[in-house]
Design a protein around this motif. Structure first.
Motif, PDB file in Angstrom:
ATOM      1  N   VAL A 440       0.856  -1.193   0.000  1.00  0.00           N
ATOM      2  CA  VAL A 440       0.000   0.000   0.000  1.00  0.00           C
ATOM      3  C   VAL A 440       0.886   1.234   0.000  1.00  0.00           C
ATOM      4  CG1 VAL A 440      -1.812   1.246   1.257  1.00  0.00           C
ATOM      5  CG2 VAL A 440      -1.699  -1.241   1.411  1.00  0.00           C
ATOM      6  N   TRP A 441       0.597   2.186  -0.890  1.00  0.00           N
ATOM      7  CA  TRP A 441       1.428   3.401  -0.977  1.00  0.00           C
ATOM      8  C   TRP A 441       0.584   4.619  -0.628  1.00  0.00           C
ATOM      9  CZ3 TRP A 441       6.720   3.223  -2.075  1.00  0.00           C
ATOM     10  CH2 TRP A 441       7.192   1.936  -2.325  1.00  0.00           C
ATOM     11  N   THR A 442       1.023   5.370   0.377  1.00  0.00           N
ATOM     12  CA  THR A 442       0.326   6.567   0.847  1.00  0.00           C
ATOM     13  C   THR A 442       1.304   7.407   1.657  1.00  0.00           C
ATOM     14  OG1 THR A 442      -1.370   7.360   2.381  1.00  0.00           O
ATOM     15  CG2 THR A 442      -0.542   5.157   2.795  1.00  0.00           C
ATOM     16  N   LYS A 443       1.092   8.732   1.656  1.00  0.00           N
ATOM     17  CA  LYS A 443       1.959   9.571   2.506  1.00  0.00           C
ATOM     18  C   LYS A 443       1.506   9.478   3.961  1.00  0.00           C
ATOM     19  CE  LYS A 443       3.442  13.008  -0.839  1.00  0.00           C
ATOM     20  NZ  LYS A 443       2.594  13.866  -1.658  1.00  0.00           N
ATOM     21  N   ASP A 444       0.283   9.006   4.168  1.00  0.00           N
ATOM     22  CA  ASP A 444      -0.279   8.916   5.516  1.00  0.00           C
ATOM     23  C   ASP A 444      -0.081   7.484   6.030  1.00  0.00           C
ATOM     24  OD1 ASP A 444      -1.843   8.706   7.757  1.00  0.00           O
ATOM     25  OD2 ASP A 444      -3.582   9.734   6.888  1.00  0.00           O
ATOM     26  N   ARG A 445       0.998   7.300   6.784  1.00  0.00           N
ATOM     27  CA  ARG A 445       1.356   5.929   7.188  1.00  0.00           C
ATOM     28  C   ARG A 445       0.273   5.276   8.045  1.00  0.00           C
ATOM     29  NH1 ARG A 445       6.446   8.513   7.693  1.00  0.00           N
ATOM     30  NH2 ARG A 445       6.207   8.664   9.944  1.00  0.00           N
ATOM     31  N   ARG A 446      -0.381   6.109   8.858  1.00  0.00           N
ATOM     32  CA  ARG A 446      -1.443   5.555   9.714  1.00  0.00           C
ATOM     33  C   ARG A 446      -2.593   5.011   8.863  1.00  0.00           C
ATOM     34  NH1 ARG A 446      -3.509   8.662  14.966  1.00  0.00           N
ATOM     35  NH2 ARG A 446      -1.279   8.995  15.033  1.00  0.00           N
ATOM     36  N   ARG A 447      -2.925   5.771   7.833  1.00  0.00           N
ATOM     37  CA  ARG A 447      -3.992   5.344   6.921  1.00  0.00           C
ATOM     38  C   ARG A 447      -3.561   4.042   6.212  1.00  0.00           C
ATOM     39  NH1 ARG A 447      -5.276   8.378   1.463  1.00  0.00           N
ATOM     40  NH2 ARG A 447      -7.167   7.301   0.812  1.00  0.00           N
ATOM     41  N   GLY A 448      -2.301   3.994   5.837  1.00  0.00           N
ATOM     42  CA  GLY A 448      -1.767   2.790   5.186  1.00  0.00           C
ATOM     43  C   GLY A 448      -1.903   1.576   6.091  1.00  0.00           C
ATOM     44  N   ARG A 449      -1.571   1.767   7.363  1.00  0.00           N
ATOM     45  CA  ARG A 449      -1.663   0.636   8.301  1.00  0.00           C
ATOM     46  C   ARG A 449      -3.112   0.237   8.545  1.00  0.00           C
ATOM     47  NH1 ARG A 449       3.144   2.970  10.702  1.00  0.00           N
ATOM     48  NH2 ARG A 449       1.900   4.301  12.057  1.00  0.00           N
ATOM     49  N   ALA A 450      -4.009   1.211   8.537  1.00  0.00           N
ATOM     50  CA  ALA A 450      -5.435   0.901   8.737  1.00  0.00           C
ATOM     51  C   ALA A 450      -5.956   0.084   7.553  1.00  0.00           C
ATOM     52  CB  ALA A 450      -6.238   2.191   8.902  1.00  0.00           C
ATOM     53  N   ILE A 451      -5.564   0.467   6.356  1.00  0.00           N
ATOM     54  CA  ILE A 451      -5.995  -0.296   5.173  1.00  0.00           C
ATOM     55  C   ILE A 451      -5.378  -1.699   5.211  1.00  0.00           C
ATOM     56  CG2 ILE A 451      -5.714  -0.423   2.652  1.00  0.00           C
ATOM     57  CD1 ILE A 451      -6.640   2.380   2.502  1.00  0.00           C
ATOM     58  N   ALA A 452      -4.140  -1.765   5.670  1.00  0.00           N
ATOM     59  CA  ALA A 452      -3.456  -3.071   5.738  1.00  0.00           C
ATOM     60  C   ALA A 452      -4.267  -4.091   6.537  1.00  0.00           C
ATOM     61  CB  ALA A 452      -2.072  -2.894   6.358  1.00  0.00           C
ATOM     62  N   THR A 453      -4.877  -3.629   7.632  1.00  0.00           N
ATOM     63  CA  THR A 453      -5.607  -4.580   8.481  1.00  0.00           C
ATOM     64  C   THR A 453      -6.844  -5.141   7.769  1.00  0.00           C
ATOM     65  OG1 THR A 453      -6.962  -2.849   9.482  1.00  0.00           O
ATOM     66  CG2 THR A 453      -4.907  -3.404  10.613  1.00  0.00           C
ATOM     67  N   ARG A 454      -7.260  -4.480   6.690  1.00  0.00           N
ATOM     68  CA  ARG A 454      -8.456  -4.953   5.966  1.00  0.00           C
ATOM     69  C   ARG A 454      -8.080  -5.831   4.764  1.00  0.00           C
ATOM     70  NH1 ARG A 454     -11.152   0.531   4.644  1.00  0.00           N
ATOM     71  NH2 ARG A 454     -12.811  -0.785   3.766  1.00  0.00           N
ATOM     72  N   LEU A 455      -6.801  -5.939   4.484  1.00  0.00           N
ATOM     73  CA  LEU A 455      -6.367  -6.772   3.353  1.00  0.00           C
ATOM     74  C   LEU A 455      -6.143  -8.204   3.826  1.00  0.00           C
ATOM     75  CD1 LEU A 455      -3.954  -4.193   1.689  1.00  0.00           C
ATOM     76  CD2 LEU A 455      -6.162  -4.978   0.800  1.00  0.00           C
ATOM     77  N   ARG A 456      -6.679  -9.168   3.066  1.00  0.00           N
ATOM     78  CA  ARG A 456      -6.605 -10.579   3.482  1.00  0.00           C
ATOM     79  C   ARG A 456      -5.334 -11.213   2.925  1.00  0.00           C
ATOM     80  NH1 ARG A 456      -8.840 -13.037   7.136  1.00  0.00           N
ATOM     81  NH2 ARG A 456      -9.165 -14.909   5.905  1.00  0.00           N
ATOM     82  N   THR A 457      -4.183 -10.735   3.409  1.00  0.00           N
ATOM     83  CA  THR A 457      -2.920 -11.340   3.000  1.00  0.00           C
ATOM     84  C   THR A 457      -2.046 -11.518   4.238  1.00  0.00           C
ATOM     85  OG1 THR A 457      -1.964  -9.154   2.517  1.00  0.00           O
ATOM     86  CG2 THR A 457      -2.932 -10.362   0.667  1.00  0.00           C
ATOM     87  N   GLY A 458      -1.173 -12.508   4.176  1.00  0.00           N
ATOM     88  CA  GLY A 458      -0.320 -12.816   5.331  1.00  0.00           C
ATOM     89  C   GLY A 458       0.697 -11.732   5.622  1.00  0.00           C
ATOM     90  N   THR A 459       1.146 -11.013   4.578  1.00  0.00           N
ATOM     91  CA  THR A 459       2.025  -9.864   4.800  1.00  0.00           C
ATOM     92  C   THR A 459       1.479  -8.668   4.030  1.00  0.00           C
ATOM     93  OG1 THR A 459       3.449 -10.629   2.981  1.00  0.00           O
ATOM     94  CG2 THR A 459       4.202 -11.115   5.197  1.00  0.00           C
ATOM     95  N   VAL A 460       1.654  -7.484   4.626  1.00  0.00           N
ATOM     96  CA  VAL A 460       1.308  -6.233   3.943  1.00  0.00           C
ATOM     97  C   VAL A 460       2.477  -5.280   4.137  1.00  0.00           C
ATOM     98  CG1 VAL A 460      -0.368  -4.367   3.678  1.00  0.00           C
ATOM     99  CG2 VAL A 460      -1.133  -6.565   4.597  1.00  0.00           C
ATOM    100  N   ASN A 461       2.905  -4.655   3.061  1.00  0.00           N
ATOM    101  CA  ASN A 461       3.993  -3.676   3.118  1.00  0.00           C
ATOM    102  C   ASN A 461       3.414  -2.301   2.872  1.00  0.00           C
ATOM    103  OD1 ASN A 461       6.776  -5.325   2.915  1.00  0.00           O
ATOM    104  ND2 ASN A 461       5.156  -6.394   1.799  1.00  0.00           N
ATOM    105  N   VAL A 462       3.693  -1.361   3.776  1.00  0.00           N
ATOM    106  CA  VAL A 462       3.253   0.015   3.554  1.00  0.00           C
ATOM    107  C   VAL A 462       4.469   0.809   3.071  1.00  0.00           C
ATOM    108  CG1 VAL A 462       2.244   2.072   4.609  1.00  0.00           C
ATOM    109  CG2 VAL A 462       1.470  -0.206   5.325  1.00  0.00           C
ATOM    110  N   ASN A 463       4.343   1.400   1.885  1.00  0.00           N
ATOM    111  CA  ASN A 463       5.423   2.160   1.251  1.00  0.00           C
ATOM    112  C   ASN A 463       6.679   1.329   1.011  1.00  0.00           C
ATOM    113  OD1 ASN A 463       3.778   4.378   1.078  1.00  0.00           O
ATOM    114  ND2 ASN A 463       4.458   5.233   3.031  1.00  0.00           N
ATOM    115  N   GLU A 464       6.505   0.074   0.743  1.00  0.00           N
ATOM    116  CA  GLU A 464       7.600  -0.789   0.285  1.00  0.00           C
ATOM    117  C   GLU A 464       6.947  -1.914  -0.507  1.00  0.00           C
ATOM    118  OE1 GLU A 464      11.390  -0.771   0.378  1.00  0.00           O
ATOM    119  OE2 GLU A 464      10.409  -2.043  -1.090  1.00  0.00           O
TER     120      GLU A 464
END
Ligand code: NAD
Length: 539
Positions: A440-464
């Motif tokens: 997930v790519w966003t300047k708002d890291r908190r928003r990125g982490r919030a979206i991550a929790t809704r993605l059904r994958t074993g790993t989520v990378n924010v801005n990587e």
């Protein structure tokens, strides 16, 4: 080294290193192949199997093929070695991993040559394997004592019951690995298995067996008893089932269909299995993303190891408001990539590994184009560079009936989709039976982490792309849904190779009527006791 397009020929970001004129044949001499081949558990008169170097198509190695009977021998040898190994203190076993770490970093050029020769990937992508293996060696070398130590637990009766949870090795682990990350995927699962006191019988893919054999040699040099890591080689459907047949636990990495077969065989024997399988991973570019960084990250996410990476991105979702600006950057960066087959740093992408891979990639792209998809860049094989080169490819206008939309291509091909709301992006990203990795790519890291929790994958990378989560080896990595069962890395990555054992010691009084108590009195006393324990807040 050859540039991918006429426009950037000679003008790439790095000077194109020619590999100092080294050929696959000089980097991997037959004397080395013969030495490594002696590490295969196979009879003296075994049939030979031949591999080719993907970069050039030239013969690479002739290796003995193990039979199911050889697999039985491998388990016997491993089982014997495991007894003495398990009796050693964890700290001594962990020291082997830490020595392996140092040897690997020192001798990395040897294995980088082997990985490039066997897989065709660029040297930088081969180095990612050294990185992953070293991270796992350090982590389990340092953390194993903590993961495996005995733990006091609350007893059945406070004070009177002394309870300890311990971890015992499973015994011999059957490990089956694919060809795409031959160092990383042989070592990262084997190391925690060893430090937990197990032996390993490993079936690498034949195409990349030299790398696994080299890693075994290095680990022996670091102090691992030689019989503890057995390597068998042969056709998956022939000796793969034999590996599962004798295992006390199965660690499988490969495709989802093979994983299902392995899981069924393991289940029939009531042995556990971890399954690291395929993916159809999504990358989300939100409206507030830094588009330059996102475009650069997307190149890494989609084209590392020519997309032959389980956590590689094949579906890219971009917010409609920034889609044009993002695509301009992403397409330009992809066009500027330099394809090359030199045994030195400098190329941005190497070749595919096999004709089968080239055929799949070609079929997925041609089929999509015929059905109306647009090629934004790439879309061609590059035989003038080597027999298995294929351009990094970006497709637009991909629709659900196209194979490339839902099936794993496992190549350098990404499809672009647009979205209008976060809700829609999450829904589309999750609309797959797979669940391995996302980005997930966003300047708002908190928003990125919030979206991550809704993605059904074993790993989520924010801005990587993928390396942040994969390289966090203290934290689990693996798949949801059709992407697998169980996890590597972290506590789960080592505890799967152990059996939990509870040792409870009772003192002074039994957990039964005693000291002349009637059954009724005992039941009444225990009832009062249970109420009191709850009131005291005990767990
Ligand atoms: P594959 O399933 O064809 O082969 C994997 C291994 O299984 C090979 O060693 C093969 O010889 C062996 N095998 C084949 N048939 C077998 C059988 N019937 N019983 C037991 N073993 C058998 O997969 P592949 O094409 O070599 O690898 C690519 C796949 O692996 C992709 O789908 C990729 O996503 C996946 N992968 C997943 C991860 C992860 O961590 N989740 C990592 C790397 C690759």
């Amino acid at each position: 080294m050859t540039d991918i397009t006429a426009e950037n020929r000679g003008g790439g970001r790095n000077p194109a290193a020619p590999g100092a004129g080294r050929t696959v044949a000089s980097a991997v001499p037959q004397s080395l192949v013969a030495r490594l081949a002696r590490g295969v558990t196979a009879a003296g008169d075994a049939d030979l199997t031949r591999t080719l170097a993907p970069l050039t198509g030239e013969p690479l190695a002739e290796l003995p093929q193990s039979t199911p009977q050889d697999v039985t021998v491998a388990y016997e040898l491993a089982r014997r070695a495991q007894q003495a190994w398990a009796a050693q203190p964890v700290r001594r076993r962990a020291a082997v991993l830490l020595r392996f770490h140092d040897l690997l970093l020192k001798r990395q050029d040897e294995v980088l040559d082997l990985i490039q020769a066997e897989t065709g990937k660029s040297r930088l992508h081969a180095f990612e394997e050294v990185l992953g293996a070293a991270l796992a060696a350090r982590h389990y070398g340092r953390a194993a004592v903590g993961y495996l130590k005995d733990r006091r637990r609350g007893g059945a009766l406070p004070v009177l019951t002394h309870t300890v949870e311990g971890r015992r090795p499973k015994g011999v682990i059957g490990q089956i690995s694919p060809w795409n990350y031959p160092l990383e995927l042989s070592v990262s699962d084997a190391l925690p298995a060893f430090v937990a006191g197990n032996a390993v019988v490993n079936k690498p893919d034949t195409q990349t067996a030299l790398t696994a054999l080299w890693a075994r040699e290095l680990l022996i040099e670091a102090g691992l008893p030689a019989d503890l890591w057995q390597i068998v080689i042969g056709d998956g459907p022939v000796i793969g089932p034999a590996v599962v047949e004798h295992a006390d636990y199965v660690s499988f990495t490969g495709s989802t269909p093979t994983g299902r077969d392995v899981a069924q065989r393991a289940a029939a024997r009531l042995v556990g299995a971890s399954l690291e399988l395929g993916g159809k991973n999504a990358l989300l570019v939100l409206a507030d993303a830094d588009l330059d960084k996102a475009a650069e990250g997307a190149v890494r996410a989609c084209f590392s190891s020519a997309g032959q990476l389980c956590i590689s991105i094949e579906r890219l979702f971009v917010h409609r408001s920034v889609a044009d600006a993002f695509l301009e950057r992403f397409v330009a960066r992809t066009r500027a990539m330099r394809l090359g087959g030199g045994l030195a740093y400098g190329a941005d992408m190497g070749s595919l590994v096999s004709t089968r891979q080239l055929e799949t990639v070609t079929r997925h792209v041609e089929e999509a184009v015929k059905a109306g998809a647009t090629v934004l860049t790439g879309g061609q094989a590059r035989p003038e560079l080597g027999p298995l080169f294929y351009e990094p490819t970006i497709l637009d206008g991909v629709t659900p009936e196209m194979t490339v939309c839902g099936q794993e291509t496992f190549g350098p091909v990404v499809s672009i989709y647009r979205f209008d709301t976060d809700e829609e992006a999450v829904e589309q990203a999750n609309a797959t039976p797979y669940g391995l990795n996302s980005s997930v790519w966003t300047k708002d890291r908190r928003r990125g982490r919030a979206i991550a929790t809704r993605l059904r994958t074993g790993t989520v990378n924010v801005n990587e792309a993928y390396a942040a989560a994969y390289g966090s080896v203290g934290s689990p990595m693996g798949g949801m849904g059709d992407s697998g069962l169980g996890r590597r890395h972290g506590a789960e990555g080592i505890l799967r190779f152990t059996e939990a054992q509870t040792v409870a010691t009772q003192r002074l009084l039994p957990i039964a009527p005693s000291l002349g108590l009637t059954d009724e009195k005992f039941a009444a006393l225990m009832t009062t006791g249970l109420r009191a324990l709850k009131a005291l807040g005990l767990k």
